[in-house]
Design a protein around this motif. Structure first.
Motif, PDB file in Angstrom:
ATOM      1  N   TYR A 318       0.854  -1.192   0.000  1.00 35.75           N
ATOM      2  CA  TYR A 318       0.000   0.000   0.000  1.00 35.75           C
ATOM      3  C   TYR A 318       0.889   1.241   0.000  1.00 35.75           C
ATOM      4  CZ  TYR A 318      -4.663   1.968   0.701  1.00 35.75           C
ATOM      5  OH  TYR A 318      -5.856   2.598   0.522  1.00 35.75           O
ATOM      6  N   PRO A 319       0.608   2.234  -0.842  1.00 35.25           N
ATOM      7  CA  PRO A 319       1.487   3.413  -0.914  1.00 35.25           C
ATOM      8  C   PRO A 319       1.526   4.196   0.386  1.00 35.25           C
ATOM      9  CG  PRO A 319      -0.539   3.775  -2.160  1.00 35.25           C
ATOM     10  CD  PRO A 319      -0.530   2.330  -1.786  1.00 35.25           C
ATOM     11  N   PHE A 320       2.695   4.682   0.718  1.00 31.80           N
ATOM     12  CA  PHE A 320       2.880   5.549   1.884  1.00 31.80           C
ATOM     13  C   PHE A 320       2.221   6.899   1.616  1.00 31.80           C
ATOM     14  CE2 PHE A 320       5.379   9.104   3.553  1.00 31.80           C
ATOM     15  CZ  PHE A 320       5.313   8.874   4.920  1.00 31.80           C
ATOM     16  N   THR A 321       1.473   7.404   2.601  1.00 29.27           N
ATOM     17  CA  THR A 321       0.781   8.678   2.454  1.00 29.27           C
ATOM     18  C   THR A 321       0.931   9.498   3.725  1.00 29.27           C
ATOM     19  OG1 THR A 321      -0.892   7.557   1.093  1.00 29.27           O
ATOM     20  CG2 THR A 321      -1.401   9.785   1.796  1.00 29.27           C
ATOM     21  N   THR A 322       1.149  10.786   3.559  1.00 34.15           N
ATOM     22  CA  THR A 322       1.225  11.701   4.695  1.00 34.15           C
ATOM     23  C   THR A 322       0.554  13.011   4.323  1.00 34.15           C
ATOM     24  OG1 THR A 322       2.709  12.686   6.334  1.00 34.15           O
ATOM     25  CG2 THR A 322       3.470  12.665   4.043  1.00 34.15           C
ATOM     26  N   ARG A 323       0.401  13.906   5.310  1.00 31.32           N
ATOM     27  CA  ARG A 323      -0.312  15.164   5.087  1.00 31.32           C
ATOM     28  C   ARG A 323       0.640  16.347   4.977  1.00 31.32           C
ATOM     29  NH1 ARG A 323      -3.355  11.900   8.116  1.00 31.32           N
ATOM     30  NH2 ARG A 323      -5.577  11.728   7.658  1.00 31.32           N
ATOM     31  N   ILE A 324       0.208  17.343   4.239  1.00 33.04           N
ATOM     32  CA  ILE A 324       0.924  18.615   4.167  1.00 33.04           C
ATOM     33  C   ILE A 324       0.455  19.475   5.336  1.00 33.04           C
ATOM     34  CG2 ILE A 324       1.193  20.751   2.831  1.00 33.04           C
ATOM     35  CD1 ILE A 324       0.992  19.032   0.306  1.00 33.04           C
ATOM     36  N   ILE A 325       1.400  19.926   6.157  1.00 29.93           N
ATOM     37  CA  ILE A 325       1.048  20.670   7.368  1.00 29.93           C
ATOM     38  C   ILE A 325       1.388  22.155   7.270  1.00 29.93           C
ATOM     39  CG2 ILE A 325       1.190  18.683   8.908  1.00 29.93           C
ATOM     40  CD1 ILE A 325       4.036  19.495   9.615  1.00 29.93           C
ATOM     41  N   GLU A 326       2.152  22.553   6.242  1.00 33.79           N
ATOM     42  CA  GLU A 326       2.487  23.972   6.079  1.00 33.79           C
ATOM     43  C   GLU A 326       2.987  24.215   4.664  1.00 33.79           C
ATOM     44  OE1 GLU A 326       2.103  27.292   6.618  1.00 33.79           O
ATOM     45  OE2 GLU A 326       2.459  26.811   8.740  1.00 33.79           O
ATOM     46  N   VAL A 327       2.623  25.371   4.125  1.00 36.45           N
ATOM     47  CA  VAL A 327       3.102  25.776   2.805  1.00 36.45           C
ATOM     48  C   VAL A 327       3.653  27.185   2.923  1.00 36.45           C
ATOM     49  CG1 VAL A 327       2.505  26.208   0.387  1.00 36.45           C
ATOM     50  CG2 VAL A 327       1.388  24.339   1.638  1.00 36.45           C
ATOM     51  N   LYS A 328       4.935  27.353   2.610  1.00 36.73           N
ATOM     52  CA  LYS A 328       5.583  28.660   2.665  1.00 36.73           C
ATOM     53  C   LYS A 328       6.310  28.890   1.356  1.00 36.73           C
ATOM     54  CE  LYS A 328       6.283  28.950   7.680  1.00 36.73           C
ATOM     55  NZ  LYS A 328       7.299  29.080   8.772  1.00 36.73           N
ATOM     56  N   ASP A 329       5.772  29.822   0.551  1.00 38.73           N
ATOM     57  CA  ASP A 329       6.330  30.102  -0.769  1.00 38.73           C
ATOM     58  C   ASP A 329       6.418  28.802  -1.570  1.00 38.73           C
ATOM     59  OD1 ASP A 329       6.578  32.798  -0.097  1.00 38.73           O
ATOM     60  OD2 ASP A 329       8.521  32.462   0.850  1.00 38.73           O
ATOM     61  N   ASN A 330       7.645  28.379  -1.922  1.00 39.98           N
ATOM     62  CA  ASN A 330       7.797  27.158  -2.709  1.00 39.98           C
ATOM     63  C   ASN A 330       8.204  25.963  -1.857  1.00 39.98           C
ATOM     64  OD1 ASN A 330       7.616  25.911  -5.249  1.00 39.98           O
ATOM     65  ND2 ASN A 330       9.835  25.941  -5.498  1.00 39.98           N
ATOM     66  N   GLN A 331       8.175  26.146  -0.535  1.00 42.03           N
ATOM     67  CA  GLN A 331       8.517  25.054   0.362  1.00 42.03           C
ATOM     68  C   GLN A 331       7.255  24.452   0.978  1.00 42.03           C
ATOM     69  OE1 GLN A 331      11.403  26.421   3.240  1.00 42.03           O
ATOM     70  NE2 GLN A 331      13.103  26.086   1.838  1.00 42.03           N
ATOM     71  N   VAL A 332       7.264  23.138   1.048  1.00 39.08           N
ATOM     72  CA  VAL A 332       6.114  22.415   1.585  1.00 39.08           C
ATOM     73  C   VAL A 332       6.591  21.540   2.744  1.00 39.08           C
ATOM     74  CG1 VAL A 332       4.346  20.680   1.106  1.00 39.08           C
ATOM     75  CG2 VAL A 332       4.896  22.417  -0.620  1.00 39.08           C
ATOM     76  N   PHE A 333       5.887  21.617   3.870  1.00 40.62           N
ATOM     77  CA  PHE A 333       6.212  20.830   5.060  1.00 40.62           C
ATOM     78  C   PHE A 333       5.238  19.656   5.140  1.00 40.62           C
ATOM     79  CE2 PHE A 333       7.879  24.974   5.637  1.00 40.62           C
ATOM     80  CZ  PHE A 333       8.911  24.925   6.559  1.00 40.62           C
ATOM     81  N   ILE A 334       5.780  18.446   5.317  1.00 40.48           N
ATOM     82  CA  ILE A 334       4.932  17.258   5.428  1.00 40.48           C
ATOM     83  C   ILE A 334       5.075  16.649   6.817  1.00 40.48           C
ATOM     84  CG2 ILE A 334       5.014  16.757   2.963  1.00 40.48           C
ATOM     85  CD1 ILE A 334       7.073  14.556   3.586  1.00 40.48           C
ATOM     86  N   GLU A 335       4.022  15.937   7.230  1.00 40.88           N
ATOM     87  CA  GLU A 335       3.958  15.355   8.570  1.00 40.88           C
ATOM     88  C   GLU A 335       4.637  13.985   8.608  1.00 40.88           C
ATOM     89  OE1 GLU A 335       0.622  15.319  12.128  1.00 40.88           O
ATOM     90  OE2 GLU A 335      -0.023  14.990  10.070  1.00 40.88           O
ATOM     91  N   ALA A 336       5.862  13.930   8.153  1.00 40.13           N
ATOM     92  CA  ALA A 336       6.659  12.703   8.175  1.00 40.13           C
ATOM     93  C   ALA A 336       8.119  13.106   8.050  1.00 40.13           C
ATOM     94  CB  ALA A 336       6.268  11.771   7.026  1.00 40.13           C
ATOM     95  N   GLY A 337       8.977  12.395   8.769  1.00 37.61           N
ATOM     96  CA  GLY A 337      10.385  12.749   8.752  1.00 37.61           C
ATOM     97  C   GLY A 337      11.271  11.536   8.894  1.00 37.61           C
ATOM     98  N   ALA A 338      12.323  11.682   9.669  1.00 32.28           N
ATOM     99  CA  ALA A 338      13.302  10.611   9.827  1.00 32.28           C
ATOM    100  C   ALA A 338      12.676   9.358  10.420  1.00 32.28           C
ATOM    101  CB  ALA A 338      14.456  11.092  10.700  1.00 32.28           C
ATOM    102  N   GLN A 339      11.670   9.526  11.297  1.00 24.78           N
ATOM    103  CA  GLN A 339      11.020   8.351  11.899  1.00 24.78           C
ATOM    104  C   GLN A 339      10.383   7.461  10.842  1.00 24.78           C
ATOM    105  OE1 GLN A 339       9.170   9.143  16.087  1.00 24.78           O
ATOM    106  NE2 GLN A 339       8.621  10.856  14.786  1.00 24.78           N
ATOM    107  N   GLU A 340       9.871   8.098   9.808  1.00 25.87           N
ATOM    108  CA  GLU A 340       9.217   7.345   8.731  1.00 25.87           C
ATOM    109  C   GLU A 340      10.204   6.881   7.667  1.00 25.87           C
ATOM    110  OE1 GLU A 340       6.059   9.603  10.760  1.00 25.87           O
ATOM    111  OE2 GLU A 340       8.081  10.075  10.090  1.00 25.87           O
TER     112      GLU A 340
END
Length: 409
Positions: A318-340
């Motif tokens: 099943y494909p990995f999916t996460t949410r976008i938690i912040e958008v600043k200009d051309n940068q996008v922050f997602i709710e997944a990091g090194a733990q994932e």
């Protein structure tokens, strides 16, 4: 002298082929297929087109590799009313490699090799988040007041612990939450609220998880101790014996929902029977040594272990999916990091909302928001809990906003 002896031993080994056991063997369950895929380049987003062309190549390879074909034809008054053919691949994709890529007339082409596994399992790259909710008892009368009251929360807790130990999941527990006010109707959610996401989808969003684990204890019935055949001391003795040596049925349903869409993606019923001392003392908790020492506890533990293996296998592709938690200009922050296991340079496909909310039943039941692939996010920075990526096209031009999705495919 030792070197000469080793040399002759090696030559003898080659001549007699006795070294064949140490040679790497090809896996007969893996088939490598080469296929071509293509996709249109929209909004000057070649990375997205490349991802979609690779997906197309994977579909083509899957069709070449192993396909289950199902046909349906219905005749109504000598006329064909339905004539449908559906195809489903019977293999899982393990690995892909692009051999060649090019563009012509705004179309992205790729030629790729695709590894197909016949056992329908994959090697997941990312760790996926899952939350466990309570397993209510369908019939409260089947549990004695003198028995353990930990099954409702203990079964999902231990199931989640095994999923975490597999290394493929990040788990959280909300076993105090009951998704099924009417366990007998599960897996129907029974909480349809006009114009609002289901309780399940709200739990997933508020806890930042991809999957929601739930279930129902369908059966824990103990065979009746009433002995109705005959009377007298013998009948009484047989009835009394059933208090010590009895038969108990065990039935547990396990469900996993996609927290982003609310779709039920795993459903399995596990049943067994216990004969002997079927009672679980009130002080015993699921997963403890004393719990496992009881006949019923041992069977339940076996079911938990089997369910954990089945869920891991079912969700591996099943494909990995996460949410976008912040958008600043051309940068996008997602709710997944090194733990994932997100790494710098990883690329995820962003799915953004298009149009209004989707509703059914005359607009009273909320389904979700239509999400379409709109860009590719390349990860440039990671932290333990979130990661930052950059889009090939500015977020405002793609309409990307907080709450949209980023997926491995």
């Amino acid at each position: 002298m030792a070197k000469i002896l080793l040399k002759y031993l090696w030559i003898a080994c080659l001549l007699t082929q006795s070294c064949a056991a140490v040679q790497p063997q090809a896996n007969p369950d893996v088939k490598v297929v080469t296929a071509e895929g293509q996709a249109a380049i929209n909004k000057s987003a070649p990375l997205l087109a490349k991802k979609q062309a690779l997906q197309d190549a994977i579909r083509q390879a899957s069709m070449q590799g192993s396909v289950n074909v199902h046909s349906q034809t219905l005749i109504d008054q000598n006329n064909v009313s339905i004539d449908a053919v559906s195809m489903r691949t019977a293999a899982a994709v393990n690995n892909t490699k692009i051999l060649k890529e090019w563009t012509t007339d705004n179309i992205y082409h790729v030629i790729a090799t695709v590894e197909l596994s016949a056992d329908n399992s994959c090697s997941p790259h990312y760790r996926k988040r899952i939350i466990a909710t309570g397993f209510p008892l369908a019939n409260q009368g089947q549990m004695s007041a003198h028995e353990t009251q930990d099954l409702h929360t203990g079964i999902p807790r231990e199931l989640n612990n095994l999923l975490m130990e597999s290394g493929d999941f990040i788990v959280s527990n909300s076993a105090n939450i009951n998704l099924y006010p009417r366990p007998d109707l599960a897996p129907e959610l029974q909480d349809r609220t006009a114009y609002h996401p289901s309780k399940l989808m709200q739990i997933a969003a508020s806890n930042g998880v991809q999957f929601v684990l739930s279930g129902v204890i369908r059966d824990l019935e103990v065979e009746s101790t009433e002995y109705i055949s005959g009377a007298g001391p013998l009948a009484f003795a047989r009835s009394l014996a059933r208090d010590v040596i009895a038969r108990r049925g065990i039935g547990i349903d396990v469900y996993v929902h996609d927290g982003f869409t609310g779709a039920l993606i795993f459903q399995q019923r596990y049943v067994d029977t216990v004969i002997g001392d079927v009672w679980i003392p009130s002080s015993y908790t699921v997963g403890s040594e004393r719990f496992n020492s009881t006949s019923t506890g041992e069977k339940i533990t076996q079911i938990i272990e089997q369910a954990s293996n089945d869920i891991s296998r079912a969700l591996s592709c099943y494909p990995f999916t996460t949410r976008i938690i912040e958008v600043k200009d051309n940068q996008v922050f997602i709710e997944a990091g090194a733990q994932e296991r997100i790494n710098v340079g990883d690329q995820l496909v962003v799915y953004s909302s298009t149009g209004e909310d989707l509703n059914v039943d005359g607009g009273m039941s909320f389904v979700g928001r239509d999400k379409q692939p709109t860009g590719v996010l390349t990860i440039i920075n990671i932290t333990p809990r979130y990661a930052i990526g950059r889009l090939e096209v500015p977020a405002r031009e793609l309409g990307i906003r907080v709450g949209d999705w980023a997926k491995s495919w």
